[in-house]
Design an enzyme around this catalytic site. Structure first.
Site, PDB file in Angstrom:
ATOM      1  N   SER A  80      37.674-128.735  44.500  1.00 50.43           N
ATOM      2  CA  SER A  80      38.496-128.210  43.416  1.00 50.43           C
ATOM      3  C   SER A  80      39.116-126.865  43.792  1.00 50.43           C
ATOM      4  O   SER A  80      38.587-126.146  44.638  1.00 50.43           O
ATOM      5  CB  SER A  80      37.594-128.047  42.182  1.00 50.43           C
ATOM      6  OG  SER A  80      38.344-127.689  41.061  1.00 50.43           O
ATOM      7  N   ASP A  81      40.232-126.561  43.128  1.00 46.82           N
ATOM      8  CA  ASP A  81      40.856-125.254  43.320  1.00 46.82           C
ATOM      9  C   ASP A  81      41.522-124.806  42.027  1.00 46.82           C
ATOM     10  O   ASP A  81      42.101-125.624  41.311  1.00 46.82           O
ATOM     11  CB  ASP A  81      41.899-125.290  44.447  1.00 46.82           C
ATOM     12  CG  ASP A  81      42.377-123.886  44.800  1.00 46.82           C
ATOM     13  OD1 ASP A  81      41.616-123.174  45.490  1.00 46.82           O
ATOM     14  OD2 ASP A  81      43.467-123.484  44.352  1.00 46.82           O
ATOM     15  N   THR A  82      41.409-123.528  41.730  1.00 49.30           N
ATOM     16  CA  THR A  82      42.025-122.962  40.525  1.00 49.30           C
ATOM     17  C   THR A  82      43.080-121.932  40.903  1.00 49.30           C
ATOM     18  O   THR A  82      42.849-121.072  41.756  1.00 49.30           O
ATOM     19  CB  THR A  82      40.957-122.302  39.622  1.00 49.30           C
ATOM     20  OG1 THR A  82      39.997-123.291  39.233  1.00 49.30           O
ATOM     21  CG2 THR A  82      41.583-121.698  38.371  1.00 49.30           C
TER      22      THR A  82
END
Length: 197
Positions: A80-82
């Site tokens: 995941s990446d934000t």
């Protein structure tokens, strides 16, 4: 006893969380999943022309790439990446206090988007989902920003703030979309994607 529908669905699968984030780990635990935490480091560099959601999707997939060769048929890797997206600019993690101050001063009194992309990788498939939440922050004083940076050290967070921390409690005036997405994982989308895998 009624069983957790997601856990039942995935009972023959082995889930690997490819992230060292304590917040993402907590959310998967709260969804009731059994999983192994196995982060692998990658250089988080993306093509300059990418915008907003394209950045987080690219990086979520990039984080899955070190797992590709070793995956077994029953394994699912979640990466995941934000991205904090404001005025057509991505605010990544702050390197130091000065950079964190500048980011928070920029976000102060304005709306921004928090985009979290989650990539599900198996031996023969890959799927990415993205949550977008709009957040409005109040106008912060310099003292409020400095106090937050000194007490919470938000250098591991995109945009240099955590919604679940002091600054979120005093500073978020409006939010449109998923709260958990801003913390680091759009749990509703993760649940849906895993049920459909």
């Amino acid at each position: 006893m009624t069983k957790n529908p997601l856990k039942e669905k995935l009972k023959d699968k082995k889930i690997i969380l490819g992230s060292g984030s304590p917040r993402r780990k907590m959310f998967l635990e709260e969804l009731g999943l059994d999983f192994e935490v196995r982060p692998k480091s990658v250089e988080e560099v993306y093509p300059e022309e990418l915008q907003g959601q394209e950045i987080s999707e690219y990086l979520a997939k990039l984080k899955a790439s070190p797992f590709m060769e070793e995956l077994e048929p029953n394994q699912i890797v979640i990466t995941s990446d934000t991205v904090v997206w404001h005025n057509k600019t991505s605010l990544a993690k702050a390197a130091d206090k000065a950079e964190a101050f500048e980011m928070l001063r920029t976000l102060s009194g304005d709306w921004h988007e928090v985009i979290t992309s989650v990539c599900f990788t198996t031996k023969d498939s890959q799927k990415t989902v993205s949550g977008i939440t709009k957040v409005k922050l109040k106008d912060f004083s310099d003292d409020e920003i400095n106090y937050y940076i000194e007490t919470c050290q938000p250098f591991d967070k995109a945009g240099a703030y955590g919604i679940q921390e002091w600054i979120g409690m005093i500073g978020i005036t409006e939010i449109q979309g998923s709260y958990t997405n801003v913390v680091g994982l759009p749990t509703d989308l993760v649940y849906k994607a895993l049920m459909e895998l």
